[in-house]
Design an enzyme around this catalytic site. Structure first.
Site, PDB file in Angstrom:
ATOM      1  N   LYS A   1      72.742  44.720   8.550  1.00 19.29           N
ATOM      2  CA  LYS A   1      72.767  44.816   7.083  1.00 19.29           C
ATOM      3  C   LYS A   1      71.358  44.556   6.533  1.00 19.29           C
ATOM      4  CE  LYS A   1      77.697  43.758   6.951  1.00 19.29           C
ATOM      5  NZ  LYS A   1      78.768  42.827   6.529  1.00 19.29           N
TER       6      LYS A   1
ATOM      7  N   ARG B   1      73.393  47.574  14.950  1.00 21.32           N
ATOM      8  CA  ARG B   1      74.729  47.089  14.588  1.00 21.32           C
ATOM      9  C   ARG B   1      75.107  45.978  15.556  1.00 21.32           C
ATOM     10  NH1 ARG B   1      78.159  48.919  11.050  1.00 21.32           N
ATOM     11  NH2 ARG B   1      76.486  50.254  10.317  1.00 21.32           N
TER      12      ARG B   1
ATOM     13  N   THR C   1      75.320  39.374  10.728  1.00 24.59           N
ATOM     14  CA  THR C   1      75.206  40.689  11.343  1.00 24.59           C
ATOM     15  C   THR C   1      73.725  41.020  11.381  1.00 24.59           C
ATOM     16  OG1 THR C   1      75.298  41.794   9.210  1.00 24.59           O
ATOM     17  CG2 THR C   1      77.380  41.523  10.355  1.00 24.59           C
TER      18      THR C   1
ATOM     19  N   ASP D   1      78.740  32.128   6.774  1.00 23.07           N
ATOM     20  CA  ASP D   1      78.767  33.521   7.240  1.00 23.07           C
ATOM     21  C   ASP D   1      77.768  34.300   6.387  1.00 23.07           C
ATOM     22  OD1 ASP D   1      79.148  36.178   7.737  1.00 23.07           O
ATOM     23  OD2 ASP D   1      81.347  36.100   7.663  1.00 23.07           O
TER      24      ASP D   1
ATOM     25  N   TYR E   1      74.626  45.665  33.746  1.00 15.79           N
ATOM     26  CA  TYR E   1      75.646  44.619  33.553  1.00 15.79           C
ATOM     27  C   TYR E   1      74.990  43.257  33.661  1.00 15.79           C
ATOM     28  CZ  TYR E   1      80.459  45.418  32.536  1.00 15.79           C
ATOM     29  OH  TYR E   1      81.618  45.630  31.851  1.00 15.79           O
TER      30      TYR E   1
ATOM     31  N   GLU F   1      76.779  39.919  32.690  1.00 16.01           N
ATOM     32  CA  GLU F   1      77.666  38.826  32.246  1.00 16.01           C
ATOM     33  C   GLU F   1      77.006  37.486  32.524  1.00 16.01           C
ATOM     34  OE1 GLU F   1      81.433  39.341  34.142  1.00 16.01           O
ATOM     35  OE2 GLU F   1      82.158  40.720  32.621  1.00 16.01           O
TER      36      GLU F   1
HETATM   37  C1  PLP Z   1      79.958  42.643   7.075  1.00 19.23           C
HETATM   38  C2  PLP Z   1      80.530  41.267   7.152  1.00 19.23           C
HETATM   39  C3  PLP Z   1      81.045  40.747   8.356  1.00 19.23           C
HETATM   40  C4  PLP Z   1      81.314  41.530   9.600  1.00 19.23           C
HETATM   41  O1  PLP Z   1      80.524  42.440  10.048  1.00 19.23           O
HETATM   42  P1  PLP Z   1      80.907  43.500  11.188  1.00 19.23           P
HETATM   43  O2  PLP Z   1      79.619  43.587  11.938  1.00 19.23           O
HETATM   44  O3  PLP Z   1      81.279  44.732  10.449  1.00 19.23           O
HETATM   45  O4  PLP Z   1      82.005  42.966  12.026  1.00 19.23           O
HETATM   46  C5  PLP Z   1      81.454  39.419   8.391  1.00 19.23           C
HETATM   47  N1  PLP Z   1      81.373  38.653   7.303  1.00 19.23           N
HETATM   48  C6  PLP Z   1      80.913  39.113   6.131  1.00 19.23           C
HETATM   49  C7  PLP Z   1      80.860  38.192   4.965  1.00 19.23           C
HETATM   50  C8  PLP Z   1      80.493  40.440   6.010  1.00 19.23           C
HETATM   51  O5  PLP Z   1      80.079  40.897   4.832  1.00 19.23           O
END
Ligand code: PLP
Length: 413
Positions: free
Chosen positions: A227, A233, A224, A198, A52, A54
């Site tokens: 990807k 993840r 993220t 994003d 933990y 925090e």
């Molecule tokens: C995949 C994605 C997310 C979110 O990803 P998670 O990890 O699944 O919550 C946010 N914004 C865009 C544009 C995405 O393609």
């Protein structure tokens, strides 16, 4: 990949084996998927999950954080260096959580967010129906230009002027073209809005320098790590120094409790891997593979949204060849090719049965496949979609898919 698990819990152990076989024997063309390295998996499956912690390094609410602090510091330093940014938060549990933290940091309930509509490739977490931001903020959407199927800066500027959003979001899940950040910065400055990039999909390309870098142009970048970055993840936030306290407090205690230290360790490993020269080569091949796949499909007469791709993904209008996206995805899966259905800009069909499919090359490129394989895969896709009633054809292709998958294993040993 076996071990104790199947002895302790044979039910879960068996499913793990089944999923491993599925991943090994099918082609993932889902642009948001990848295969994390074994080092990443090892960190992710480690005893760091036991702790933990925090708070932030040096300012924890628990004792015993000596080593955990080092891990988080290393992750932060590596990400700062990789993305040349002033501040990094590595605690967000996912891309969606990273976005929630940014809203919580920068907005008050009722403030306006200007984002791309879900139907045109925006992400649910940008204020789609049923989400927390949809409930607490006012969401205004821009679309795409009908002819070019690209950003329409005139419309975006008009909406920004009309609604004076507190936050403008650039970033999508299904946009096959490069994003230039300078027009976004201009618009955000004109209306006094914060600008969020994003980069969930593009962050790996950005790390490798094969896509324009948002950092100099925006207030905050979210991403993220699972990807194109090929890590665990998880989520990631980059921002300017001035916003650091707001962002950090919004993640913890704002929307999360204890950080996932095993995931943060795996993020650190993935940042290291992403800084190596092979990663740049990998991302270049992701792009050349996407171009090769696009070329075959175009030659076979498929319409690609915006006419092609200059990143890792393509959107294909399959309904114009008589087959809805959901059916196309089902047929391809029978043939061992895993994709997802996707709405296309100005889709006349519903999201449940849209006109398109979305294809991407990050995962197959990690397996080591190149342009030759993309040509073959493109031909299989075309054959399956143009002969939807031919089950034997799908079986035959499925066999060939398994052969090619064996030549390019997801893990080499
Ligand atoms: C995949 C994605 C997310 C979110 O990803 P998670 O990890 O699944 O919550 C946010 N914004 C865009 C544009 C995405 O393609």
């Amino acid at each position: 990949m076996e071990g104790l698990l199947s002895k302790v819990d044979s039910e879960i152990g068996k499913i793990l084996q089944e999923e491993l076989t599925r991943e090994q024997k099918t082609l993932s063309l889902i642009p948001s998927e990848n295969y994390a390295s074994k080092a990443v998996l090892e960190a992710q499956g480690s005893i760091f999950t036991n702790k933990y912690a925090e708070g932030y390094p040096g300012k924890r609410y628990y004792q015993g954080c000596r080593f955990i602090d080092k891990i988080e510091e290393i992750a932060i330093q590596r990400a700062k260096k990789l993305f040349k940014c002033e501040h990094v938060n590595v605690q967000a549990h996912s891309g969606t959580q990273a976005n929630m933290a940014v809203y919580h940091a920068l907005l008050k309930p009722g403030d306006i967010i200007l984002s791309l509509s879900l139907a045109e490739g925006g992400h649910l977490s940008h204020g789609g129906k049923g989400t927390l931001p949809y409930k607490y903020y006012r969401i205004v959407n821009y679309g795409l230009d009908k002819a070019s199927e690209r950003f329409d800066y005139k419309e975006i500027r008009q909406l920004a002027k009309k609604f004076s959003p507190r936050l403008i979001i650039v970033g999508t899940s299904a946009y096959p073209r490069k994003i230039n950040f300078s027009p976004w910065k201009e618009i955000a400055e004109e209306v006094g809005a914060y600008l969020l990039a994003d980069m969930a999909h593009l962050i790996g390309l950005i790390a490798a320098g094969v896509h324009p870098d948002p950092v100099p142009y925006v207030d905050v970048v979210t991403a993220t790590t699972q990807k194109t970055l090929r890590g665990p993840r998880g989520g990631l936030i980059l921002c300017r120094k001035e916003l650091a306290p707001l962002i950090d407090r919004a993640v913890f205690p704002g929307i999360q409790g204890g950080p996932f230290m095993h995931i943060i360790a795996a993020k650190a490993v993935c940042f290291k891997e992403a800084g190596e020269p092979q990663f740049k080569d990998y991302q270049k091949r992701v792009l050349s593979n996407a171009k090769a796949l696009a070329k075959v499909l175009k030659e076979k007469g498929f319409r690609l949204i915006s006419g092609g791709t200059d990143n890792h993904l393509l959107l294909v209008d399959v309904f114009s060849r008589g087959i809805p996206g959901d059916r196309a995805a089902d047929l391809l899966e029978e043939g061992g090719i895993v994709v997802n259905k996707n709405s296309i800009p100005f889709d006349s069909r519903s999201p449940v049965s849209p006109s398109g499919i979305r294809l991407g090359t990050p995962a197959v490129t990690t397996r080591g496949m190149g342009e030759l394989e993309m040509e073959v895969i493109g031909e299989w896709i075309s054959e399956i979609l143009l002969n939807p009633n031919d089950e034997i054809l799908r079986k035959r292709i499925r066999k060939k898919v398994e052969e090619i998958c064996e030549k390019f294993p997801i893990y080499k040993n």
